[in-house]
Design a protein around this motif. Structure first.
Motif, PDB file in Angstrom:
ATOM      1  N   CYS A  36      83.950  74.347  24.290  1.00 29.63           N
ATOM      2  CA  CYS A  36      83.138  73.820  25.391  1.00 29.63           C
ATOM      3  C   CYS A  36      81.914  74.714  25.641  1.00 29.63           C
ATOM      4  O   CYS A  36      81.996  75.938  25.579  1.00 29.63           O
ATOM      5  CB  CYS A  36      83.954  73.745  26.677  1.00 29.63           C
ATOM      6  SG  CYS A  36      85.409  72.704  26.535  1.00 29.63           S
ATOM      7  N   THR A  37      80.807  74.081  25.933  1.00 29.54           N
ATOM      8  CA  THR A  37      79.607  74.845  26.267  1.00 29.54           C
ATOM      9  C   THR A  37      78.996  74.399  27.598  1.00 29.54           C
ATOM     10  O   THR A  37      78.228  75.113  28.208  1.00 29.54           O
ATOM     11  CB  THR A  37      78.523  74.690  25.177  1.00 29.54           C
ATOM     12  OG1 THR A  37      78.280  73.285  24.973  1.00 29.54           O
ATOM     13  CG2 THR A  37      78.984  75.319  23.873  1.00 29.54           C
ATOM     14  N   ARG A  38      79.321  73.190  27.995  1.00 32.40           N
ATOM     15  CA  ARG A  38      78.840  72.717  29.304  1.00 32.40           C
ATOM     16  C   ARG A  38      80.064  72.541  30.203  1.00 32.40           C
ATOM     17  O   ARG A  38      80.657  71.463  30.260  1.00 32.40           O
ATOM     18  CB  ARG A  38      78.101  71.389  29.171  1.00 32.40           C
ATOM     19  CG  ARG A  38      76.762  71.516  28.453  1.00 32.40           C
ATOM     20  CD  ARG A  38      75.999  70.187  28.476  1.00 32.40           C
ATOM     21  NE  ARG A  38      75.808  69.656  29.824  1.00 32.40           N
ATOM     22  CZ  ARG A  38      74.970  70.151  30.734  1.00 32.40           C
ATOM     23  NH1 ARG A  38      74.244  71.214  30.443  1.00 32.40           N
ATOM     24  NH2 ARG A  38      74.848  69.588  31.910  1.00 32.40           N
ATOM     25  N   ILE A  39      80.431  73.610  30.864  1.00 32.00           N
ATOM     26  CA  ILE A  39      81.666  73.609  31.643  1.00 32.00           C
ATOM     27  C   ILE A  39      81.373  73.446  33.129  1.00 32.00           C
ATOM     28  O   ILE A  39      80.706  74.285  33.737  1.00 32.00           O
ATOM     29  CB  ILE A  39      82.446  74.921  31.424  1.00 32.00           C
ATOM     30  CG1 ILE A  39      82.759  75.081  29.929  1.00 32.00           C
ATOM     31  CG2 ILE A  39      83.722  74.928  32.257  1.00 32.00           C
ATOM     32  CD1 ILE A  39      83.355  76.413  29.562  1.00 32.00           C
ATOM     33  N   ALA A  40      81.855  72.340  33.690  1.00 29.41           N
ATOM     34  CA  ALA A  40      81.677  72.134  35.123  1.00 29.41           C
ATOM     35  C   ALA A  40      82.737  72.919  35.875  1.00 29.41           C
ATOM     36  O   ALA A  40      83.875  73.066  35.415  1.00 29.41           O
ATOM     37  CB  ALA A  40      81.787  70.651  35.457  1.00 29.41           C
TER      38      ALA A  40
ATOM     39  N   LYS B 255      77.146  65.212  31.951  1.00 32.05           N
ATOM     40  CA  LYS B 255      77.843  65.156  30.656  1.00 32.05           C
ATOM     41  C   LYS B 255      78.511  66.478  30.276  1.00 32.05           C
ATOM     42  O   LYS B 255      78.197  67.058  29.228  1.00 32.05           O
ATOM     43  CB  LYS B 255      76.849  64.799  29.531  1.00 32.05           C
ATOM     44  CG  LYS B 255      75.923  63.637  29.819  1.00 32.05           C
ATOM     45  CD  LYS B 255      76.596  62.325  29.502  1.00 32.05           C
ATOM     46  CE  LYS B 255      75.603  61.173  29.694  1.00 32.05           C
ATOM     47  NZ  LYS B 255      76.283  59.942  30.116  1.00 32.05           N
ATOM     48  N   PRO B 256      79.397  66.989  31.120  1.00 32.95           N
ATOM     49  CA  PRO B 256      80.084  68.234  30.761  1.00 32.95           C
ATOM     50  C   PRO B 256      81.060  67.981  29.620  1.00 32.95           C
ATOM     51  O   PRO B 256      81.533  66.856  29.455  1.00 32.95           O
ATOM     52  CB  PRO B 256      80.837  68.587  32.042  1.00 32.95           C
ATOM     53  CG  PRO B 256      81.097  67.269  32.680  1.00 32.95           C
ATOM     54  CD  PRO B 256      79.911  66.402  32.368  1.00 32.95           C
ATOM     55  N   ASP B 257      81.346  69.030  28.853  1.00 34.53           N
ATOM     56  CA  ASP B 257      82.389  68.887  27.820  1.00 34.53           C
ATOM     57  C   ASP B 257      83.629  69.685  28.207  1.00 34.53           C
ATOM     58  O   ASP B 257      84.605  69.741  27.470  1.00 34.53           O
ATOM     59  CB  ASP B 257      81.857  69.299  26.450  1.00 34.53           C
ATOM     60  CG  ASP B 257      81.308  70.717  26.453  1.00 34.53           C
ATOM     61  OD1 ASP B 257      81.476  71.434  27.466  1.00 34.53           O
ATOM     62  OD2 ASP B 257      80.705  71.113  25.430  1.00 34.53           O
TER      63      ASP B 257
END
Lengths: 336, 336
Positions: B180-184, B240-242
């Motif tokens: 993951c790189t876009r972590i909410a 668009k978090p992953d």
DNA sequence: TTGTATGCGTTATCAA
DNA sequence: TTGATAACGCATACAA
């Protein structure tokens, strides 16, 4: 700094203790002026009438006791939540006792409450198989008691329950309509009234659809995860049910775990429905078909009933029974 | 039948009230013989020393108050369970108060407890953003207070917490290692100390792996299912978090619901990890990776700490802090 | 070892 | 409207 008492507050204000006391009662004869002055000083000095002295004097505690089989349980924590809300509105405090399904503890708690500690008791019972006569002493002490969910049939006291028979009937019928013919019924304690009622719905539904009742399919489980896992795996191996109806939430979970372990697919090989107050039943794998009890509402009703008894004992019939509806919510665990 | 009191019991036995009273105290000088006789008669007549009279006389209540933000919550009901167990062993009763995360209620409960109703307080706090000075009055009254889980940093009192920073760091790191790189980061109240600590672990983990911190990915949620659903769906659409890391259990559920609604696949499209005490996390779809706090143990430790303060105030440092370890349990919601 | 007398802090009754 | 006083039920200091 010690707690300030009414005497000291009275001295500070150059008033008598009676006058000060009156300031805290709504109905008393006291001039607005002095009352305001007293309340202001009380706030300033952080004075609060001592609860135990008031209780002793007034012979009531503004406290109710709640006795439940367990605390770490969705149903009971939601019920307590409902009770707490009503109690708070009435300015009452609540004492909590967990019996861990131990009859001895239940008796011990109740006996301790004979000492004026609480003005009333709300209880979901644990010891169906035992002697309940000890509860009759409460009547003699005029200590009102309300049962909820798990009740003793032989004790005459108001109660709040759900339509367990109908729900069980519907749940079983649902399984049958989904094609199940070998439906296991899982129970913790067959002898608990709640187990008996729920079981009767199961039995009658089978009968209606001409499915023979098989004693072996009624499986007695425990409160232990580990033991249930063993019991259920054995059950699946021996009995090969195509449907499982669990009388309490925890056994639905145990069924899932057992099926996972045995690679039995829900709902393809076994369909599952259970009594459950789990709010996230839709998130289970597969989502769980539930008989959902209105847990919070049960708590609210039980508390309201108790307060009616407290406020006007005549207004509540000792045989009063409030029956709330559970809902059968169909989800994927019983899908075709 | 009215409640029998010590005088009547004494009269029945032809003894003085003091002698009768002594029979119920362990340390008193009384002959085994008379003691047994008294206890037998007490049992027979169902006499229990009036609790409020004893309290008034002894100036203590053998009662502790437990204040929590909410009752219908896995973490708190397990913690209360732990507290109840210890309290029962010590012969103490517990009063329960739910603040519904309302600061005003918290203040009101605490103020009510100034009247001697409880000997000590165990609390998980609600009003981080507000003034906590009202708690200092407790010190002055020598009413011991123990915080657990959610604490006020600016109030000096013993506390039981978990290693939230480390857990958050590990959880975030785990998401990163899973790609993951876009972590909410989902939080209910950024300003609660517990939100801050957990958030710092998240931020530092990002930094360690050179992932830029993006303010927008920190999402403020609520306690309402409905609102969270709207907030999260919007969030998924825009950001668009992953990966999603939730600081409280309820937000992990909300994330699942939102993903179900949007047909976002967990873990293929989004990986999820959350703080949670849910015992059936393995049964979710998919099974949920959790930071599991030892909820029951926290309750046990908090209660034990409070009893140490009660038994020997000198023995507990006011700054005492017990830190328990949470466990990161990896499951399918973060699988590759 | 047991009994007598007092006070814990409050509220209700009665009198002023 | 306010004040003096007794009583709620119990536990302890002190006396016997």
């Amino acid at each position: 700094m010690r707690n300030i008492n009414i005497k000291e507050l009275a001295k500070v204000l150059n008033l008598s203790t009676s006058t000060v006391s009156r300031a805290f009662r709504d109905n008393s004869d006291i001039s607005k002026e002095t009352k305001d002055k007293i309340l202001a000083a009380a706030k300033e000095l952080n004075y609060q009438p001592n609860h135990y002295a008031s209780n002793l004097r007034e012979q009531r505690s503004k406290t109710i006791a709640v006795i439940v089989p367990e605390l770490a349980n969705n149903f009971f924590s939601q019920a307590i939540n409902g009770i707490e809300r009503i109690a708070r509105e009435k300015g009452y405090h609540i004492l909590i006792y967990a019996t861990d399904d131990d009859y001895e503890k239940e008796v011990s708690f109740i006996r301790h409450l004979h000492n004026g500690r609480a003005d009333g008791i709300i209880m979901s019972v644990s010891g169906e198989a035992n002697d309940h006569n000890y509860l009759n002493e409460l009547n003699q002490k005029r200590l009102p008691l309300v049962f909820f969910d798990r009740v003793y049939e032989d004790i005459k006291t108001p109660r709040v329950i759900t339509n367990d028979y109908d729900s069980s009937f519907s749940a079983t019928q649902h399984l049958i309509k989904q094609g199940c013919t070998r439906i296991a019924y899982l129970v913790i304690n067959k002898n608990l009234s709640i187990g008996k009622t729920r079981m009767q719905g199961y039995i009658d539904a089978l009968q209606k659809y001409d499915i023979p009742y098989d004693d072996h399919l009624v499986v007695d489980c425990t409160n232990s995860y580990r033991k249930n896992n063993i019991i259920l795996k054995d059950m699946f191996g021996r009995l090969k049910p195509d449907g499982v109806f669990t009388s309490v939430e925890r056994l639905a979970f145990a069924t899932y775990y057992a099926c996972y372990d045995l690679d039995i697919s829900i709902p393809a090989q076994v369909k599952v429905v259970g009594f459950s107050s789990l709010e996230i039943a839709p998130l289970l794998n597969p989502s769980l078909t539930t008989v959902t009890q209105p847990a919070t509402k049960i708590g609210v009703e039980a508390a309201s009933l108790l307060f009616r008894m407290l406020e006007d004992p005549q207004s509540v019939n000792i045989s009063q029974e409030i029956v709330l509806d559970s809902k059968l919510v169909k989800r994927n665990s019983t899908a075709l």
